[in-house]
Design an enzyme around this catalytic site. Structure first.
Site, PDB file in Angstrom:
ATOM      1  N   GLU A  42      94.041  53.464  37.898  1.00  0.00           N
ATOM      2  CA  GLU A  42      93.104  54.116  36.972  1.00  0.00           C
ATOM      3  C   GLU A  42      93.859  54.698  35.787  1.00  0.00           C
ATOM      4  OE1 GLU A  42      90.827  58.409  36.753  1.00  0.00           O
ATOM      5  OE2 GLU A  42      91.159  57.508  38.717  1.00  0.00           O
ATOM      6  N   LYS A 131      84.188  60.602  44.923  1.00  0.00           N
ATOM      7  CA  LYS A 131      85.476  61.251  44.688  1.00  0.00           C
ATOM      8  C   LYS A 131      85.302  62.761  44.807  1.00  0.00           C
ATOM      9  CE  LYS A 131      86.849  62.487  40.604  1.00  0.00           C
ATOM     10  NZ  LYS A 131      87.284  62.508  39.186  1.00  0.00           N
TER      11      LYS A 131
END
Length: 209
Positions: A42, A131
């Site tokens: 990411e 998350k």
């Protein structure tokens, strides 16, 4: 693991977060991560020249590599990421419009949340993964309680997770972790990134039964 956790689409369920990386550095750090067995990387959108970094990484990625954008707040950014070849986004919140738009474009969404209410809102909007942030503040008991009520979706813990605490989070029911500042700080060497990646991977493998 003592609590059943849903399997993530990533071969190694550790999302390497390269926050703050510059475009001219991205290729070398991504390559080192891939060599260490990472397949989910990411690059947050509050990094300099993030579009160049993500575009380059996506072009160089093999078919099994997941390149994604993080800290995604706007639908327009979702469209840019899709055009760059990103395969997933990570959000810091549960904005349903952003989540739905990403899903409609075929992207996987790792939605940031803190409470069960937020988690269910993200799932209702179509998020495929969750998350928990900041994980170090909420702790493993929070993860364990969440797992008791959430459906079988991958839950990643992010924020303050270290190689020493990873096993406890996995045992509590997380599918994996996103590792940011504990893995990469702007300006560090590729070798430093490689060493950190190796330590987290080893901790993950040692936690497996």
């Amino acid at each position: 693991m003592s609590i059943e956790a849903a399997t993530s689409p990533f071969r190694l369920p550790l999302i390497a977060i390269l926050r703050g990386i510059h475009a001219h550095e991205a290729s070398a750090h991504v390559r080192a991560l891939v060599e260490e067995g990472y397949d989910a990387i990411e690059i947050p959108l509050n990094s300099p020249d993030w579009a160049d970094s993500i575009g380059t990484a996506a072009r160089e990625a093999g078919p099994d590599l997941w390149i994604g954008g993080g800290t995604v707040l706007r639908q327009h950014d979702v469209e840019v990421l899709h055009g760059l070849g990103a395969r997933f986004i990570v959000t810091p919140n549960t904005n349903p419009a952003v989540i739905r738009h990403a899903v409609q474009l075929g992207l996987q969404v790792v939605a940031g949340f803190a409470t069960p209410t937020e988690a269910f809102a993200a799932l209702d909007a179509g998020a495929q993964m969750l998350k928990l942030f900041p994980a170090s503040t909420y702790g493993t008991q929070h993860v364990r309680a969440l797992r008791a009520v959430l459906p079988a979706v991958p839950l990643f813990v992010v924020g303050g997770v270290t190689p020493l605490t990873l096993a406890d989070f996995l045992s509590a029911g997380s599918a994996g972790a996103g590792i940011g500042g504990e893995l990469y700080k702007p300006g560090q060497t590729v070798e430093r990134t490689r060493q950190g990646a190796r330590a987290f991977k080893q901790a993950y493998l040692e936690s497996m039964p």
